[in-house]
Design a protein around this motif. Structure first.
Motif, PDB file in Angstrom:
ATOM      1  N   SER A  47      37.505  54.919  40.127  1.00  0.00           N
ATOM      2  CA  SER A  47      36.830  53.437  39.474  1.00  0.00           C
ATOM      3  C   SER A  47      37.370  53.589  38.162  1.00  0.00           C
ATOM      4  O   SER A  47      37.985  55.121  37.761  1.00  0.00           O
ATOM      5  N   GLY A  48      37.825  52.839  37.445  1.00  0.00           N
ATOM      6  CA  GLY A  48      38.357  52.567  36.080  1.00  0.00           C
ATOM      7  C   GLY A  48      40.024  52.782  35.986  1.00  0.00           C
ATOM      8  O   GLY A  48      40.143  52.926  34.779  1.00  0.00           O
ATOM      9  N   GLY A  50      42.178  50.386  37.622  1.00  0.00           N
ATOM     10  CA  GLY A  50      42.473  49.278  37.204  1.00  0.00           C
ATOM     11  C   GLY A  50      42.460  47.715  38.073  1.00  0.00           C
ATOM     12  O   GLY A  50      43.304  47.236  37.897  1.00  0.00           O
ATOM     13  N   LYS A  51      41.538  48.504  38.847  1.00  0.00           N
ATOM     14  CA  LYS A  51      41.440  46.719  40.149  1.00  0.00           C
ATOM     15  C   LYS A  51      40.913  45.812  39.363  1.00  0.00           C
ATOM     16  O   LYS A  51      41.644  45.468  39.907  1.00  0.00           O
ATOM     17  N   SER A  52      39.767  45.981  39.183  1.00  0.00           N
ATOM     18  CA  SER A  52      39.530  44.700  38.585  1.00  0.00           C
ATOM     19  C   SER A  52      40.061  43.664  37.925  1.00  0.00           C
ATOM     20  O   SER A  52      40.131  43.165  37.599  1.00  0.00           O
ATOM     21  N   THR A  53      41.623  45.318  36.794  1.00  0.00           N
ATOM     22  CA  THR A  53      41.602  43.984  36.143  1.00  0.00           C
ATOM     23  C   THR A  53      43.070  43.498  36.285  1.00  0.00           C
ATOM     24  O   THR A  53      43.652  42.450  36.033  1.00  0.00           O
ATOM     25  N   GLN A  97      32.680  41.367  40.561  1.00  0.00           N
ATOM     26  CA  GLN A  97      32.274  42.733  40.723  1.00  0.00           C
ATOM     27  C   GLN A  97      30.945  43.014  39.982  1.00  0.00           C
ATOM     28  O   GLN A  97      29.718  43.211  41.151  1.00  0.00           O
TER      29      GLN A  97
ATOM     30  N   ARG B 385      31.999  39.889  29.725  1.00  0.00           N
ATOM     31  CA  ARG B 385      32.238  41.446  29.792  1.00  0.00           C
ATOM     32  C   ARG B 385      30.598  40.767  28.775  1.00  0.00           C
ATOM     33  O   ARG B 385      30.142  42.457  29.333  1.00  0.00           O
TER      34      ARG B 385
HETATM   35  N1  LIG Z   1      37.187  44.772  28.493  1.00  0.00           N
HETATM   36  C1  LIG Z   1      38.090  45.903  28.088  1.00  0.00           C
HETATM   37  N2  LIG Z   1      37.827  45.915  26.929  1.00  0.00           N
HETATM   38  C2  LIG Z   1      38.306  47.239  26.446  1.00  0.00           C
HETATM   39  N3  LIG Z   1      38.728  47.998  28.158  1.00  0.00           N
HETATM   40  C3  LIG Z   1      38.310  47.767  29.468  1.00  0.00           C
HETATM   41  C4  LIG Z   1      38.454  45.871  29.380  1.00  0.00           C
HETATM   42  N4  LIG Z   1      38.219  45.739  30.294  1.00  0.00           N
HETATM   43  C5  LIG Z   1      38.373  46.846  31.546  1.00  0.00           C
HETATM   44  N5  LIG Z   1      38.649  48.685  31.069  1.00  0.00           N
HETATM   45  C6  LIG Z   1      39.299  49.660  30.660  1.00  0.00           C
HETATM   46  O1  LIG Z   1      40.577  49.183  31.981  1.00  0.00           O
HETATM   47  C7  LIG Z   1      40.505  50.498  32.402  1.00  0.00           C
HETATM   48  C8  LIG Z   1      40.390  49.917  34.066  1.00  0.00           C
HETATM   49  O2  LIG Z   1      38.834  48.874  33.482  1.00  0.00           O
HETATM   50  P1  LIG Z   1      38.606  48.719  35.477  1.00  0.00           P
HETATM   51  O3  LIG Z   1      37.756  47.471  34.833  1.00  0.00           O
HETATM   52  O4  LIG Z   1      39.668  47.544  35.986  1.00  0.00           O
HETATM   53  O5  LIG Z   1      38.441  50.099  36.391  1.00  0.00           O
HETATM   54  P2  LIG Z   1      37.862  49.771  38.277  1.00  0.00           P
HETATM   55  O6  LIG Z   1      38.816  50.458  38.770  1.00  0.00           O
HETATM   56  O7  LIG Z   1      38.057  47.972  38.270  1.00  0.00           O
HETATM   57  O8  LIG Z   1      37.233  50.251  38.174  1.00  0.00           O
HETATM   58  P3  LIG Z   1      35.775  50.001  39.129  1.00  0.00           P
HETATM   59  O9  LIG Z   1      36.220  50.465  40.638  1.00  0.00           O
HETATM   60  O10 LIG Z   1      34.629  51.472  38.200  1.00  0.00           O
HETATM   61  O11 LIG Z   1      35.313  48.904  38.961  1.00  0.00           O
HETATM   62  C9  LIG Z   1      38.557  51.055  32.271  1.00  0.00           C
HETATM   63  O12 LIG Z   1      39.199  52.729  31.653  1.00  0.00           O
HETATM   64  C10 LIG Z   1      38.035  50.288  31.583  1.00  0.00           C
HETATM   65  O13 LIG Z   1      37.083  51.111  30.714  1.00  0.00           O
END
Ligand SMILES: Nc1ncnc2c1ncn2[C@@H]1O[C@H](COP(=O)(O)OP(=O)(O)OP(=O)(O)O)[C@@H](O)[C@H]1O
Ligand SMILES: [Mg+2]
Lengths: 233, 387
Positions: A47-48, A50-53, A97, B385
């Motif tokens: 988690s966190g 960068g997958k969603s990003t 998500q 967001r």
């Molecule tokens: N709009 C934003 N502004 C600031 N930080 C962000 C933003 N979007 C994501 N982040 C940060 O970027 C990092 C990656 O976030 P992301 O949502 O891509 O994680 P993830 O792998 O999808 O997590 P999860 O499995 O919990 O969904 C995290 O540390 C998050 O806090």
């Protein structure tokens, strides 16, 4: 040349930094990834990390801080806002998500909205929207608003919405995250059929069983590809 | 799904805000319509009174200005300042066809003020083409009798044979005039010599109307009269235009008030839509992510504001028509209108109503431009967001 045309999605040295200065958070750091046309990729990782990003940047919802993203060989930053909107509406189906249904519209209307953005008139849109809801097992919930649906039901409406305009590329952020095992199996079967029809699927999942349905599993850690393997290899 | 459906759903999401914003637009437009309509009604009424004058020239005492000249039209009480000898001099001026001297007085009848107009019976009847509804006309130039206007007869339920009192003196009513549609309806008429005697103004009149032989010569005759007699003369056209200019300032002020109301309504729309853009920024992001173009977002907000203009304009025009009839009498209540037979009917014309309706829609669209522009400036991921 042959490599680019085979890759329907190509992420090249992409970094994404949210915020600036002290508060800056690096979500992706120089990540590169090619997705072949018609392939089914599962993205996993803690988690966190960068997958969603990554998924949002692939879908043109957000711009990378550095690096390039190519869809069908076209670099996304070269597209104007209208072309980008067209791509989002027609070429890509995105499942968020957190579902992101419009709360004041019914399940049916949420799908009709996407159909409308894709250029379908109200009339043909209605029948198609009902079909789509049926394909995710929710035909009887067509006239309920998201607040009257369970998390899993909202998720399935979001999937139906992503399929609205018959996109070639499906980007799904944890599409089974809120589903029981029966609905999960149904959805995976649906994705299997879509894959068999030649669609490209990239899905984020935490569930190894779900990931096994995909052909290829990409592990993301600290905004980089940590592992990239093909199923059964 | 289509644009209209989407916008309509959005419009009704906050019912309270929808109603209040719509109310603001409607009230602004209603003020606009009613004030415009009342102003036009006033104008029309004045022109009608001026036509009722029936003369080409008005002879007044020297030194009279627009404000005093208005009273010629309204039948107000006036000082008798022109000696009959001057009237005779005017009669002798070449080109003068007819001179009708007036004495304007007021009497209290059953505790209500009623104008008493002293006239030369034959000349007056020729000038005004009066019809007799009941009884008869005067039997001579100095018969001590009264002929009353139609509205007075109705108001006091008078018929020939009844008694009227002029300055405490009972006079028999011999006739009732047919309705003329002007100030003659709300006056009582008595032969000039009788009035002069009762009011102790022997040999004096308030003003005189003059008909000329040849309309082309009006100005020449006017000059000749002023040479021969010690009086001031205005043409009926000058009189009308000076009155209209006085009333015009009143209408202008009303229009300014109306414009302020309309502007306030426009700001109401801007405010409501900016709030809506802010509230909906998450879903604006979602819509963009799902494939909405900026143009669609822009069009949706513009249509939303246009609908405020359309609906508000419609309700406003209806309210304005109503308002013109209900408020009109109070708003135009002044020295001029008080003496009219009835307060001016608001003049409803289709052009004004259509114009207001168009203005409402146009203004609302203009008000929607900025919020609509703002809605296109959101980036999808950031907007999504927001929780
Ligand atoms: N709009 C934003 N502004 C600031 N930080 C962000 C933003 N979007 C994501 N982040 C940060 O970027 C990092 C990656 O976030 P992301 O949502 O891509 O994680 P993830 O792998 O999808 O997590 P999860 O499995 O919990 O969904 C995290 O540390 C998050 O806090
Ligand atoms: Mg995520």
């Amino acid at each position: 040349m042959s490599e680019t045309s085979a890759s329907v999605i190509r992420v090249a040295n992409v970094s994404k930094v949210y915020g600036a200065g002290e508060a800056a958070a690096t979500a992706l750091s120089e990540i590169s990834l090619d997705v072949a046309r018609g392939s089914w990729v599962a993205v996993m990782g803690p988690s966190g990390h960068g997958k969603s990003t990554l998924l949002q940047i692939m879908g043109g919802l957000d711009r990378p801080s550095c690096g390039q993203v190519y869809l069908d060989g076209i670099e996304l930053s070269t597209l104007g806002s209208a072309q980008l909107a067209y791509t989002r509406a027609r070429a890509i189906g995105f499942v968020f998500q957190s579902f992101n249904l419009l709360s004041h519209l019914t399940a049916l209307e949420n799908i009709q909205l996407a159909l409308w953005f894709g250029g379908k008139e109200s009339k043909e849109g209605h029948a198609r929207a009902i079909d789509l809801l049926d394909s995710v097992g929710l035909a009887d919930k067509a006239h309920l608003t998201p607040s009257a649906l369970s998390g899993g039901q909202q998720q399935r409406v979001a999937v139906a919405r992503a399929l609205a305009n018959d996109p070639d590329i499906l980007l799904m952020d944890e599409p089974t995250g809120n589903l029981d095992s029966a609905s999960e199996a149904d959805l995976l079967a649906l994705l299997g059929r879509l894959h068999a029809q030649g669609r490209t699927i990239v899905m984020v999942t935490h569930n190894p069983v779900v990931a096994e349905s995909a052909q290829r599993i990409v592990r993301v850690k600290d905004g980089r590809v940590e592992e990239d393997r093909y199923n059964g290899s | 799904m289509n644009l209209f459906k989407l916008v309509w759903r959005n419009l009704l999401r906050r019912k309270g805000r929808f109603v209040f914003t719509l109310g603001g637009v409607a009230i602004g437009m209603a003020a606009f319509v009613s004030l415009l309509t009342i102003g036009q009604g006033l104008d029309r009424e004045i022109k009608k009174q001026a036509q009722g004058l029936g003369a080409n020239l008005v002879v007044t005492p020297k030194g009279w200005c627009a404000y005093e000249q208005i009273s010629v039209l309204t039948g107000e009480q006036l000082p008798e300042a022109i000696p009959m000898s001057e009237v005779d001099k005017i009669r002798a001026v070449p080109g003068v066809k007819n001179v009708i001297p007036y004495v304007n007085e007021k009497t209290a009848f059953r505790n209500r003020p009623v104008p008493v107009i002293g006239v030369l019976p034959e000349e007056m009847r020729a000038l005004q083409k009066w019809e007799i509804a009941a009884g008869r006309y005067f039997n001579g130039a100095d018969e001590p009798a009264v002929v009353v206007g139609a509205a007075i007869a109705t108001q006091f339920q008078l018929k020939p044979g009844d008694t009227f009192t002029v300055r405490g003196n009972p006079l028999p009513i011999v006739g009732v005039l047919s309705e003329a549609g002007n100030k003659d309806d709300v006056a009582s008429f008595v032969p000039l010599p009788v009035v002069q005697e009762l009011y102790e103004v022997k040999g004096m009149v308030s003003f005189a109307l003059v008909q000329v032989d040849d309309l082309q010569q009006v100005d020449t005759v006017s000059l000749r009269i002023q040479e021969k007699a010690n009086v001031a003369v205005v043409t009926d056209k000058q009189l009308l235009s000076s009155i209209l200019s006085i009333v015009g300032t009143v209408s202008g002020a009303m229009q300014a008030v109306a414009a302020v109301g309309v502007l306030a309504a426009a700001f109401g729309i801007i405010n409501t839509l900016l709030t809506a853009v802010y509230e909906r920024r998450r879903e604006i992001g979602i819509m963009q992510a799902v494939g909405s173009t900026r143009r669609t977002l822009f069009a949706a907000f513009l249509l939303e504001s246009g609908l405020y203009g359309l609906l508000g304009g419609f309700v406003g025009v209806l309210m304005g028509i109503l308002g013109a009839y209900v408020l009109g009498p109070y708003l135009t209540d002044n020295a001029f209108t008080a003496s009219l037979r009835q307060s001016p009917e608001p003049s409803l014309d289709g052009t004004t109503l259509l114009l207001t309706f168009g203005l409402s829609i146009g203004l609302a669209l203009a008000a929607g431009l900025y919020p609509a522009y703002r809605s296109t400036k959101l980036s999808p991921v950031e907007a999504m967001r927001i929780v």
